[in-house]
Design an enzyme around this catalytic site. Structure first.
Site, short mmCIF file in Angstrom:
data_model
loop_
_atom_site.label_atom_id
_atom_site.label_comp_id
_atom_site.label_asym_id
_atom_site.label_seq_id
_atom_site.Cartn_x
_atom_site.Cartn_y
_atom_site.Cartn_z
N ASP A 149 3.05 59.76 0.86
CA ASP A 149 3.39 58.40 0.49
C ASP A 149 2.16 57.50 0.42
O ASP A 149 1.29 57.54 1.29
CB ASP A 149 4.39 57.79 1.47
CG ASP A 149 4.82 56.41 1.05
OD1 ASP A 149 5.40 56.30 -0.04
OD2 ASP A 149 4.54 55.45 1.78
N HIS A 229 11.52 55.10 -1.91
CA HIS A 229 11.60 53.75 -2.50
C HIS A 229 11.92 53.74 -4.00
O HIS A 229 11.10 53.36 -4.84
CB HIS A 229 10.33 52.94 -2.23
CG HIS A 229 9.02 53.69 -2.32
ND1 HIS A 229 8.70 54.53 -3.36
CD2 HIS A 229 7.95 53.71 -1.49
CE1 HIS A 229 7.50 55.03 -3.17
NE2 HIS A 229 7.02 54.55 -2.04
N ASP A 302 10.07 50.84 4.27
CA ASP A 302 8.69 50.89 3.79
C ASP A 302 7.89 49.75 4.41
O ASP A 302 7.06 49.10 3.76
CB ASP A 302 8.63 50.82 2.26
CG ASP A 302 7.26 51.23 1.71
OD1 ASP A 302 6.41 51.69 2.50
OD2 ASP A 302 7.05 51.08 0.49
#
Length: 428
Positions: A149, A229, A302
């Site tokens: 990520d 996301h 996030d």
């Protein structure tokens, strides 16, 4: 140590008392307090499983100026979270057993939250060579989710090998879907606003092309894929299609992508600069619909803290990311309430606690509120209205896009392993 929660509305469906002993729920029903027992008056409060965040950035090790495990644990308690999964883009990168074990130990030391570290897919997040996936899986941290990520695993051969590797132990590859060649220099969503502001656009296809590719790879390998996301209407349709085919794919949406749009960038305030970017109102509506119908499995914050100097600058130089832990519930409720007059508490519990715990394999979290379950719980005032004040956030950083915004509901108490870690809004 015994704790009695009196007259709580369990998932907003029925009012009962809950007794907790030695970290677990032992009774549920019409109960009478016993001598020496701590009692929480929960009249008017909703009792839910403690929230589980499968996508957090705690910044430690390496960027303790932005956040530490300790400050993240305090933010988690204020947000009703009892489990966090920190991403691997720390300094050093969490691409070895030693680093993930260190992060897990730091989490345990706080006494407020379980940390289940996410390991890197590739060494140094470079996208070239697989990291020590097996060693991290076999470590005391027992890593089961792997993600680069912040960077996309852009090489299809590397992605295929990663999916094949984790299949051996039913692990998951969580993909940050961003085709790098389509997003070179990108600053915000590609569209009318980016054109008006003169900022390089970030097209939806850059996300959707990777999602489509990885769905096909996951189907071919027969492995588990998680989409981080999700932000576009097209991405929602791709995940819906994959699930109809029986592909082992799950997806998450952030609170900010459920509520905020690229229109907020018009003032060049870098607090709204995030990766992936805020999208259009049409995308927001598609994400809400996908979350409601289960195409999108979970909400993940996030949570991306940055010190002021990384955000208080011109847009192009600013870091991507915004805070999310402390405001997640209020933002999700606000977003979903724009298309519904009632709060669906069972859905909230499912998307913010039950499903993320199931995806991650976190067996002591997201459990039914019944005898025998671990007491990881949160009590919410559904009628409260709060005004976000960035100066009062528990996070070490203050880069929230919700400063001075009014949000519905309030986390009143958070209980982790039978211990009250936040009481009446105060972290203990």
């Amino acid at each position: 140590m015994s704790l009695l929660i009196k007259s709580a509305s369990i998932l907003g469906e029925r009012v009962e008392d809950v007794r907790i002993e030695n970290g677990s729920i032992v009774e549920v029903g019409n109960l009478t307090a016993i001598a020496g027992e701590e009692v929480i008056d929960a009249v008017g409060l909703i009792l839910l499983p403690g929230f589980v965040d499968l996508h957090t950035h705690v910044r430690e090790p390496g960027r303790e100026d932005a956040e530490t495990v300790e400050t993240a644990s305090r933010a988690a308690a204020k947000g009703g979270y009892t489990a966090l999964s920190p991403m691997a883009n720390t300094h050093p990168v969490a691409d070895s057993a030693g680093v993930v074990e260190q992060v897990a130990r730091l989490g345990a030391a706080t006494g407020r939250v379980d940390l289940f570290p996410i390991g890197a897919v590739t060494k140094g997040l470079a996208g070239e060579q697989l990291s020590e996936i097996g060693a991290m899986a076999d470590s005391s941290a027992q890593v089961r989710i792997f993600s680069d990520d912040g960077s996309c695993v852009f090489d299809p051969l590397v992605m295929r090998r990663a999916l094949e590797y984790v299949k051996r132990f039913d692990g998951i590859i969580a993909q940050h879907a961003q085709e790098p060649r389509l997003t070179e220099g990108a600053q915000m969503n590609e569209g009318e606003v980016s054109a008006a502001l003169g900022l390089t656009g970030w097209p939806a296809i850059a996300e959707e092309s990777i999602i489509a590719r990885d769905i096909l790879l996951a189907e071919h390998v027969g492995s588990r894929l998680h989409i981080c996301h999700l932000t576009t209407a097209g991405g929602v349709e791709l995940v819906r299609w994959a699930k109809s085919r029986g592909v082992k794919v799950t997806a998450e949406v952030t609170p900010h992508h459920l509520l905020l749009t690229d229109e907020l960038a018009r003032g060049y305030d870098a607090v709204y600069k995030v990766n992936p970017p805020l999208r259009s109102q049409a995308d927001v509506l598609a994400l809400r619909a996908g979350l409601r119908d289960g195409t999108i499995d979970i909400v993940a914050t996030d949570h991306a803290p940055h010190p002021d100097e990384d955000k208080d600058c011109e847009w192009q130089a600013a870091a991507f990311g915004m805070l999310g832990l402390e405001t997640a519930l209020g933002v999700v409720v606000k977003a979903l309430s724009e298309t519904s007059t009632t709060i669906d508490w069972p859905l909230i519990a499912d998307r913010m606690a039950i499903r993320p715990a199931h995806i991650g394999g976190y067996k002591t979290h997201g459990q039914p509120i019944q005898p025998g379950s671990r007491a990881n719980l949160v009590l919410v005032d559904p009628k409260a209205v709060i005004t976000v004040d960035r100066t009062k956030l528990a996070s070490k950083s203050k880069n929230t896009p919700y400063d001075q915004m009014t949000l519905p509901t309030q986390i009143v108490h958070t209980i982790y392993g039978g211990t009250v870690v936040m009481k009446n809004g105060v972290v203990l």
